[in-house]
Design a protein around this motif. Structure first.
Motif, PDB file in Angstrom:
ATOM      1  N   PHE A 289      78.799 -49.667 -43.342  1.00  0.00           N
ATOM      2  CA  PHE A 289      79.413 -48.405 -42.925  1.00  0.00           C
ATOM      3  C   PHE A 289      78.912 -48.057 -41.538  1.00  0.00           C
ATOM      4  N   THR A 290      79.662 -47.229 -40.857  1.00  0.00           N
ATOM      5  CA  THR A 290      79.265 -46.735 -39.540  1.00  0.00           C
ATOM      6  C   THR A 290      78.459 -45.474 -39.733  1.00  0.00           C
ATOM      7  N   PHE A 291      77.200 -45.509 -39.289  1.00  0.00           N
ATOM      8  CA  PHE A 291      76.319 -44.440 -39.720  1.00  0.00           C
ATOM      9  C   PHE A 291      76.386 -43.172 -38.889  1.00  0.00           C
ATOM     10  N   ASP A 292      77.291 -43.132 -37.926  1.00  0.00           N
ATOM     11  CA  ASP A 292      77.521 -41.877 -37.231  1.00  0.00           C
ATOM     12  C   ASP A 292      78.009 -40.851 -38.253  1.00  0.00           C
ATOM     13  N   GLY A 293      77.300 -39.740 -38.364  1.00  0.00           N
ATOM     14  CA  GLY A 293      77.642 -38.742 -39.366  1.00  0.00           C
ATOM     15  C   GLY A 293      76.717 -38.775 -40.565  1.00  0.00           C
ATOM     16  N   TRP A 294      75.913 -39.794 -40.641  1.00  0.00           N
ATOM     17  CA  TRP A 294      74.916 -39.903 -41.702  1.00  0.00           C
ATOM     18  C   TRP A 294      73.556 -39.484 -41.161  1.00  0.00           C
ATOM     19  N   SER A 295      72.647 -39.212 -42.058  1.00  0.00           N
ATOM     20  CA  SER A 295      71.254 -39.024 -41.689  1.00  0.00           C
ATOM     21  C   SER A 295      70.460 -40.224 -42.181  1.00  0.00           C
ATOM     22  N   MET A 296      69.567 -40.676 -41.327  1.00  0.00           N
ATOM     23  CA  MET A 296      68.764 -41.856 -41.634  1.00  0.00           C
ATOM     24  C   MET A 296      67.296 -41.455 -41.715  1.00  0.00           C
ATOM     25  N   GLY A 297      66.677 -41.836 -42.797  1.00  0.00           N
ATOM     26  CA  GLY A 297      65.279 -41.470 -42.996  1.00  0.00           C
ATOM     27  C   GLY A 297      64.370 -42.675 -43.100  1.00  0.00           C
ATOM     28  N   TRP A 298      63.128 -42.458 -42.754  1.00  0.00           N
ATOM     29  CA  TRP A 298      62.072 -43.441 -43.006  1.00  0.00           C
ATOM     30  C   TRP A 298      61.102 -42.830 -44.019  1.00  0.00           C
ATOM     31  N   PHE A 299      60.795 -43.606 -45.026  1.00  0.00           N
ATOM     32  CA  PHE A 299      59.836 -43.209 -46.048  1.00  0.00           C
ATOM     33  C   PHE A 299      58.749 -44.268 -46.103  1.00  0.00           C
TER      34      PHE A 299
ATOM     35  N   TYR B 261      60.199 -47.821 -45.823  1.00  0.00           N
ATOM     36  CA  TYR B 261      61.580 -47.990 -46.238  1.00  0.00           C
ATOM     37  C   TYR B 261      62.494 -47.127 -45.371  1.00  0.00           C
ATOM     38  N   CYS B 262      63.660 -47.669 -45.043  1.00  0.00           N
ATOM     39  CA  CYS B 262      64.678 -46.834 -44.424  1.00  0.00           C
ATOM     40  C   CYS B 262      65.697 -46.459 -45.501  1.00  0.00           C
ATOM     41  N   ALA B 263      66.321 -45.313 -45.297  1.00  0.00           N
ATOM     42  CA  ALA B 263      67.263 -44.803 -46.285  1.00  0.00           C
ATOM     43  C   ALA B 263      68.356 -44.029 -45.581  1.00  0.00           C
ATOM     44  N   ALA B 264      69.502 -43.911 -46.245  1.00  0.00           N
ATOM     45  CA  ALA B 264      70.651 -43.250 -45.643  1.00  0.00           C
ATOM     46  C   ALA B 264      71.266 -42.246 -46.600  1.00  0.00           C
ATOM     47  N   LYS B 265      71.711 -41.129 -46.034  1.00  0.00           N
ATOM     48  CA  LYS B 265      72.446 -40.134 -46.809  1.00  0.00           C
ATOM     49  C   LYS B 265      73.564 -39.586 -45.939  1.00  0.00           C
ATOM     50  N   TRP B 266      74.677 -39.252 -46.557  1.00  0.00           N
ATOM     51  CA  TRP B 266      75.796 -38.687 -45.817  1.00  0.00           C
ATOM     52  C   TRP B 266      75.483 -37.238 -45.447  1.00  0.00           C
ATOM     53  N   GLY B 267      75.828 -36.867 -44.214  1.00  0.00           N
ATOM     54  CA  GLY B 267      75.667 -35.489 -43.789  1.00  0.00           C
ATOM     55  C   GLY B 267      74.604 -35.328 -42.724  1.00  0.00           C
ATOM     56  N   THR B 268      74.451 -34.111 -42.267  1.00  0.00           N
ATOM     57  CA  THR B 268      73.598 -33.834 -41.114  1.00  0.00           C
ATOM     58  C   THR B 268      72.202 -33.345 -41.465  1.00  0.00           C
ATOM     59  N   THR B 269      71.942 -33.083 -42.722  1.00  0.00           N
ATOM     60  CA  THR B 269      70.619 -32.575 -43.086  1.00  0.00           C
ATOM     61  C   THR B 269      69.659 -33.716 -43.376  1.00  0.00           C
ATOM     62  N   CYS B 270      68.387 -33.406 -43.325  1.00  0.00           N
ATOM     63  CA  CYS B 270      67.329 -34.387 -43.569  1.00  0.00           C
ATOM     64  C   CYS B 270      66.408 -33.883 -44.678  1.00  0.00           C
ATOM     65  N   PRO B 271      66.830 -33.983 -45.904  1.00  0.00           N
ATOM     66  CA  PRO B 271      65.966 -33.520 -46.995  1.00  0.00           C
ATOM     67  C   PRO B 271      64.813 -34.478 -47.232  1.00  0.00           C
ATOM     68  N   THR B 272      63.771 -33.969 -47.865  1.00  0.00           N
ATOM     69  CA  THR B 272      62.628 -34.820 -48.198  1.00  0.00           C
ATOM     70  C   THR B 272      62.762 -35.427 -49.584  1.00  0.00           C
TER      71      THR B 272
ATOM     72  N   ILE C 135      63.760 -37.763 -52.281  1.00  0.00           N
ATOM     73  CA  ILE C 135      64.192 -39.158 -52.306  1.00  0.00           C
ATOM     74  C   ILE C 135      65.549 -39.293 -52.950  1.00  0.00           C
ATOM     75  N   SER C 136      65.808 -38.486 -53.946  1.00  0.00           N
ATOM     76  CA  SER C 136      67.063 -38.590 -54.702  1.00  0.00           C
ATOM     77  C   SER C 136      68.283 -38.213 -53.873  1.00  0.00           C
ATOM     78  N   GLU C 137      68.075 -37.569 -52.735  1.00  0.00           N
ATOM     79  CA  GLU C 137      69.195 -37.185 -51.880  1.00  0.00           C
ATOM     80  C   GLU C 137      69.767 -38.371 -51.102  1.00  0.00           C
ATOM     81  N   TYR C 138      69.026 -39.448 -51.041  1.00  0.00           N
ATOM     82  CA  TYR C 138      69.428 -40.590 -50.235  1.00  0.00           C
ATOM     83  C   TYR C 138      70.158 -41.618 -51.095  1.00  0.00           C
ATOM     84  N   SER C 139      71.292 -42.078 -50.574  1.00  0.00           N
ATOM     85  CA  SER C 139      72.173 -42.953 -51.357  1.00  0.00           C
ATOM     86  C   SER C 139      71.828 -44.423 -51.246  1.00  0.00           C
ATOM     87  N   TYR C 140      71.371 -44.817 -50.089  1.00  0.00           N
ATOM     88  CA  TYR C 140      71.126 -46.244 -49.847  1.00  0.00           C
ATOM     89  C   TYR C 140      69.713 -46.454 -49.312  1.00  0.00           C
ATOM     90  N   TRP C 141      69.127 -47.582 -49.721  1.00  0.00           N
ATOM     91  CA  TRP C 141      67.755 -47.889 -49.352  1.00  0.00           C
ATOM     92  C   TRP C 141      67.647 -49.323 -48.866  1.00  0.00           C
TER      93      TRP C 141
END
Length: 124
Positions: free
Chosen positions: A27-37, A95-106, A108-114
């Motif tokens: 997927f094109t991650f523009d519009g997603w939020s990307m996190g590092w855990f 680990y990197c993780a991705a979730k749809w949307g502009t927020t960056c929650p802490t 873990i369950s908010e992230y769809s892909y790891w």
């Protein structure tokens, strides 16, 4: 198929630097939020940093503020974590993780892909 491929971990002495990369495929991650855990031995997984790729806003855990920098290259579908002045306490699997949307929650369950994780070891 969605894949997050993390790389860049390794062994470094305290005070050294590493740059982690996470390439997103599927997927094109523009519009997603990307996190590092990260998860240290015997500890729970914790949030380190997050970037909202659409807005460019960034967030950091207090323990890494001023030492880590998150960035993204939307053209390459890649997010980076520049880690400077590393401490032994930073030793963990990252680990990197991705979730749809502009927020960056802490949460873990908010992230769809790891991604699969990359090991960072900091020696004293």
């Amino acid at each position: 198929e969605v894949q997050l491929q993390a790389s860049g971990g390794g062994l470094v002495q305290a005070g050294g630097s590493l740059r982690l990369s996470c390439v997103v495929k599927g997927f094109t991650f523009d519009g997603w939020s990307m996190g590092w855990f990260r998860q240290a031995p015997g500890k729970e997984r914790e949030g380190v940093s997050c970037i909202s790729t659409g807005y460019g806003s960034t967030h950091y855990a207090d323990s890494v503020k001023g030492r880590f920098t998150i960035s993204s290259d939307n053209a390459k579908n890649t997010v980076y974590l520049q880690m400077d002045n590393l401490e032994p306490e930073d030793t963990a699997v990252y680990y990197c993780a991705a979730k749809w949307g502009t927020t960056c929650p802490t949460l873990i369950s908010e992230y769809s892909y790891w991604g699969q994780g990359t090991l960072v070891t900091v020696s004293s």
